[in-house]
Write an enzyme that holds these catalytic residues in place. Structure first.
Site, PDB file in Angstrom:
ATOM      1  N   ASN A 112       2.331  -3.987   0.667  1.00  0.00           N
ATOM      2  CA  ASN A 112       3.515  -3.308   0.121  1.00  0.00           C
ATOM      3  C   ASN A 112       3.785  -1.957   0.779  1.00  0.00           C
ATOM      4  O   ASN A 112       4.931  -1.546   0.906  1.00  0.00           O
ATOM      5  CB  ASN A 112       3.318  -3.134  -1.401  1.00  0.00           C
ATOM      6  CG  ASN A 112       4.232  -2.065  -1.956  1.00  0.00           C
ATOM      7  OD1 ASN A 112       5.412  -2.293  -2.171  1.00  0.00           O
ATOM      8  ND2 ASN A 112       3.685  -0.858  -2.158  1.00  0.00           N
TER       9      ASN A 112
ATOM     10  N   ARG B 147      -2.902   6.844   0.136  1.00  0.00           N
ATOM     11  CA  ARG B 147      -3.531   8.139   0.428  1.00  0.00           C
ATOM     12  C   ARG B 147      -3.617   8.983  -0.845  1.00  0.00           C
ATOM     13  O   ARG B 147      -4.600   9.642  -1.083  1.00  0.00           O
ATOM     14  CB  ARG B 147      -2.719   8.884   1.511  1.00  0.00           C
ATOM     15  CG  ARG B 147      -2.769   8.195   2.876  1.00  0.00           C
ATOM     16  CD  ARG B 147      -1.687   8.707   3.780  1.00  0.00           C
ATOM     17  NE  ARG B 147      -0.370   8.491   3.185  1.00  0.00           N
ATOM     18  CZ  ARG B 147       0.775   8.837   3.737  1.00  0.00           C
ATOM     19  NH1 ARG B 147       0.777   9.420   4.923  1.00  0.00           N
ATOM     20  NH2 ARG B 147       1.914   8.597   3.123  1.00  0.00           N
TER      21      ARG B 147
ATOM     22  N   TYR C 270      13.627   1.563  11.200  1.00  0.00           N
ATOM     23  CA  TYR C 270      13.000   0.980  10.005  1.00  0.00           C
ATOM     24  C   TYR C 270      13.352  -0.510   9.909  1.00  0.00           C
ATOM     25  O   TYR C 270      12.489  -1.361   9.667  1.00  0.00           O
ATOM     26  CB  TYR C 270      13.484   1.731   8.760  1.00  0.00           C
ATOM     27  CG  TYR C 270      13.122   1.074   7.449  1.00  0.00           C
ATOM     28  CD1 TYR C 270      11.816   1.117   6.961  1.00  0.00           C
ATOM     29  CD2 TYR C 270      14.077   0.394   6.682  1.00  0.00           C
ATOM     30  CE1 TYR C 270      11.488   0.510   5.750  1.00  0.00           C
ATOM     31  CE2 TYR C 270      13.752  -0.206   5.481  1.00  0.00           C
ATOM     32  CZ  TYR C 270      12.454  -0.150   5.020  1.00  0.00           C
ATOM     33  OH  TYR C 270      12.129  -0.759   3.826  1.00  0.00           O
TER      34      TYR C 270
ATOM     35  N   ALA D 232      -0.236   1.526  -3.625  1.00  0.00           N
ATOM     36  CA  ALA D 232      -0.217   1.401  -5.097  1.00  0.00           C
ATOM     37  C   ALA D 232      -0.053   2.744  -5.793  1.00  0.00           C
ATOM     38  O   ALA D 232      -0.153   2.820  -7.014  1.00  0.00           O
ATOM     39  CB  ALA D 232      -1.504   0.709  -5.561  1.00  0.00           C
TER      40      ALA D 232
ATOM     41  N   LYS E   4      11.532  10.367   0.511  1.00  0.00           N
ATOM     42  CA  LYS E   4      10.646  10.580   1.670  1.00  0.00           C
ATOM     43  C   LYS E   4      11.438  10.426   2.972  1.00  0.00           C
ATOM     44  O   LYS E   4      11.190  11.134   3.946  1.00  0.00           O
ATOM     45  CB  LYS E   4       9.481   9.602   1.607  1.00  0.00           C
ATOM     46  CG  LYS E   4       8.564   9.867   0.403  1.00  0.00           C
ATOM     47  CD  LYS E   4       7.494   8.805   0.276  1.00  0.00           C
ATOM     48  CE  LYS E   4       6.769   8.918  -1.048  1.00  0.00           C
ATOM     49  NZ  LYS E   4       5.886   7.766  -1.311  1.00  0.00           N
TER      50      LYS E   4
HETATM   51  N1  LIG Z   1      12.889   1.466  -2.247  1.00  0.00           N
HETATM   52  C1  LIG Z   1      13.680   0.607  -1.612  1.00  0.00           C
HETATM   53  O1  LIG Z   1      14.923   0.690  -1.710  1.00  0.00           O
HETATM   54  C2  LIG Z   1      13.084  -0.524  -0.815  1.00  0.00           C
HETATM   55  C3  LIG Z   1      13.929  -1.571  -0.419  1.00  0.00           C
HETATM   56  C4  LIG Z   1      13.407  -2.620   0.308  1.00  0.00           C
HETATM   57  C5  LIG Z   1      12.086  -2.639   0.640  1.00  0.00           C
HETATM   58  N2  LIG Z   1      11.267  -1.616   0.277  1.00  0.00           N
HETATM   59  C6  LIG Z   1       9.856  -1.685   0.670  1.00  0.00           C
HETATM   60  O2  LIG Z   1       9.058  -1.629  -0.493  1.00  0.00           O
HETATM   61  C7  LIG Z   1       7.769  -1.109  -0.142  1.00  0.00           C
HETATM   62  C8  LIG Z   1       7.375  -0.044  -1.161  1.00  0.00           C
HETATM   63  O3  LIG Z   1       8.265   1.036  -1.062  1.00  0.00           O
HETATM   64  P1  LIG Z   1       8.703   1.916  -2.320  1.00  0.00           P
HETATM   65  O4  LIG Z   1      10.151   1.792  -2.477  1.00  0.00           O
HETATM   66  O5  LIG Z   1       7.814   1.652  -3.475  1.00  0.00           O
HETATM   67  O6  LIG Z   1       8.440   3.371  -1.706  1.00  0.00           O
HETATM   68  P2  LIG Z   1       7.543   4.611  -2.183  1.00  0.00           P
HETATM   69  O7  LIG Z   1       7.798   4.913  -3.622  1.00  0.00           O
HETATM   70  O8  LIG Z   1       7.808   5.661  -1.172  1.00  0.00           O
HETATM   71  O9  LIG Z   1       6.047   4.059  -2.036  1.00  0.00           O
HETATM   72  C9  LIG Z   1       5.508   3.814  -0.766  1.00  0.00           C
HETATM   73  C10 LIG Z   1       4.025   3.531  -0.890  1.00  0.00           C
HETATM   74  O10 LIG Z   1       3.512   3.303   0.432  1.00  0.00           O
HETATM   75  C11 LIG Z   1       2.349   4.116   0.588  1.00  0.00           C
HETATM   76  N3  LIG Z   1       2.125   4.533   1.958  1.00  0.00           N
HETATM   77  C12 LIG Z   1       3.010   5.066   2.834  1.00  0.00           C
HETATM   78  N4  LIG Z   1       2.373   5.432   3.961  1.00  0.00           N
HETATM   79  C13 LIG Z   1       1.055   5.122   3.788  1.00  0.00           C
HETATM   80  C14 LIG Z   1      -0.111   5.281   4.573  1.00  0.00           C
HETATM   81  N5  LIG Z   1      -0.080   5.837   5.795  1.00  0.00           N
HETATM   82  N6  LIG Z   1      -1.288   4.853   4.069  1.00  0.00           N
HETATM   83  C15 LIG Z   1      -1.346   4.318   2.832  1.00  0.00           C
HETATM   84  N7  LIG Z   1      -0.285   4.140   2.035  1.00  0.00           N
HETATM   85  C16 LIG Z   1       0.903   4.552   2.512  1.00  0.00           C
HETATM   86  C17 LIG Z   1       2.594   5.320  -0.299  1.00  0.00           C
HETATM   87  O11 LIG Z   1       1.352   5.913  -0.667  1.00  0.00           O
HETATM   88  P3  LIG Z   1       0.820   7.363  -0.190  1.00  0.00           P
HETATM   89  O12 LIG Z   1       1.982   8.156   0.277  1.00  0.00           O
HETATM   90  O13 LIG Z   1       0.151   7.874  -1.430  1.00  0.00           O
HETATM   91  O14 LIG Z   1      -0.172   7.063   0.891  1.00  0.00           O
HETATM   92  C18 LIG Z   1       3.256   4.670  -1.512  1.00  0.00           C
HETATM   93  O15 LIG Z   1       2.283   4.172  -2.395  1.00  0.00           O
HETATM   94  C19 LIG Z   1       7.880  -0.607   1.293  1.00  0.00           C
HETATM   95  O16 LIG Z   1       7.323  -1.557   2.176  1.00  0.00           O
HETATM   96  C20 LIG Z   1       9.391  -0.520   1.516  1.00  0.00           C
HETATM   97  O17 LIG Z   1       9.723  -0.655   2.869  1.00  0.00           O
HETATM   98  C21 LIG Z   1      11.740  -0.557  -0.461  1.00  0.00           C
END
Ligand SMILES: NC(=O)c1ccc[n+]([C@@H]2O[C@H](COP(=O)([O-])OP(=O)(O)OC[C@H]3O[C@@H](n4cnc5c(N)ncnc54)[C@H](OP(=O)(O)O)[C@@H]3O)[C@@H](O)[C@H]2O)c1
Length: 255
Positions: A92, A38, A161, A14, A203
């Site tokens: 998520n 985190r 991935y 979140a 990232k």
């Molecule tokens: N962006 C896209 O194009 C896309 C497309 C399809 C699906 N998704 C999926 O959507 C979801 C959210 O991604 P997003 O696009 O919002 O990416 P993001 O902006 O990079 O956010 C990822 C989130 O996951 C958390 N996270 C990662 N590693 C973690 C850990 N070890 N412990 C706790 N939290 C962790 C991060 O928090 P911290 O780093 O603060 O821990 C952050 O809140 C993911 O499952 C991704 O695979 C994304």
């Protein structure tokens, strides 16, 4: 959404992107939301923002590393002792590392697997146990999957991935089947977005920010709020409706 007012939703990841948008949307709907990641400072800022906007729900920030089982178990135990338990679990949190199948590092693969597959599975199990011990029969587990969980993208940096997201497809359907075997009305859904404009690509390509930026420049991408609206739709369906998967791409996305 009225029936979810004052119920508790856990939203993993979140601290930004999709998870922050989902947490905000649920607080707007009057839920109590435990948002974990985190980088807990980001969630604290979002909680303050929700409070000053006068949203009816509350956001409770919790620091948790989802690659660490002890962290996850202590978070569920804190939720149990401070707020009774979890009614909705939104898995998520997720990440991609640029580790190809032919020459990628094992540590990069582990980073992806530990959060995208194991962290999600541990949270699912603990959320289900929390629902069962409180006789909650209308709970919901929503996994944020990806279109890469249904088609292997033609980019080598996304292959491992993609495998973790194919696992999410199998885990969601397996969960749905086990929930039926257990004779509960708890529902299991995944939402599978195409490209969403977040920090995700920055990232993945942390050594090449220009490449990351290009991911979002060549089309009008989905916004995190578009995915949050899909979560609200899934939760707002009547209890007898079990949505299995929502696949949603930017209109201009081809693959
Ligand atoms: N962006 C896209 O194009 C896309 C497309 C399809 C699906 N998704 C999926 O959507 C979801 C959210 O991604 P997003 O696009 O919002 O990416 P993001 O902006 O990079 O956010 C990822 C989130 O996951 C958390 N996270 C990662 N590693 C973690 C850990 N070890 N412990 C706790 N939290 C962790 C991060 O928090 P911290 O780093 O603060 O821990 C952050 O809140 C993911 O499952 C991704 O695979 C994304």
């Amino acid at each position: 959404m009225e029936r979810w007012r004052d119920r508790l939703a856990l939203v993993t990841g979140a601290s930004g992107g999709v998870g922050a948008a989902v947490a905000r949307a649920l607080v707007q709907q009057g839920l109590k939301v435990v948002g974990c990641a985190r980088t807990v400072g980001n969630i604290e800022e979002l909680a303050a923002e929700c409070k000053s906007a006068g949203y009816p729900g509350t956001l409770i920030p919790y620091r948790c590393d989802l690659s660490n089982e002890e962290d996850i178990l202590s978070m569920f135990s804190a939720v149990r002792s401070q707020h009774s338990g979890v009614d909705i679990c939104i898995n998520n949190a997720g990440l991609a590392r640029p580790d190809t199948l032919l020459s990628g590092s094992t540590s990069g693969w582990k980073d992806m697997f530990n959060v995208n597959v194991l962290g999600l599975s541990i949270c699912t199990r603990e959320a289900y146990q929390s629902m069962r011990e409180r006789k909650v029969d209308d709970g919901h587990i929503i996994n944020i999957n990806s279109m890469s969980g249904h088609q292997v993208p033609p980019q080598s940096v996304a292959h491992f991935y993609s495998a973790t997201k194919y696992a999410v497809t199998a885990l969601t359907e397996g969960l749905r089947q086990e929930l039926r075997e257990a004779q509960t009305h708890i529902r299991a859904t995944c939402i599978s977005p195409g490209v969403v404009e977040t920090q995700f690509a920055f990232k993945l390509h942390d050594k090449d920010p220009e490449k990351a930026a290009a991911t979002y420049e060549h089309m009008k991408c989905l916004k995190p709020e578009d995915v949050a609206k899909a979560v609200i739709y899934v939760l707002s369906t009547p209890p007898h409706v079990q949505v299995g998967d929502i696949q949603m791409r930017p209109t201009e996305q081809v693959t």
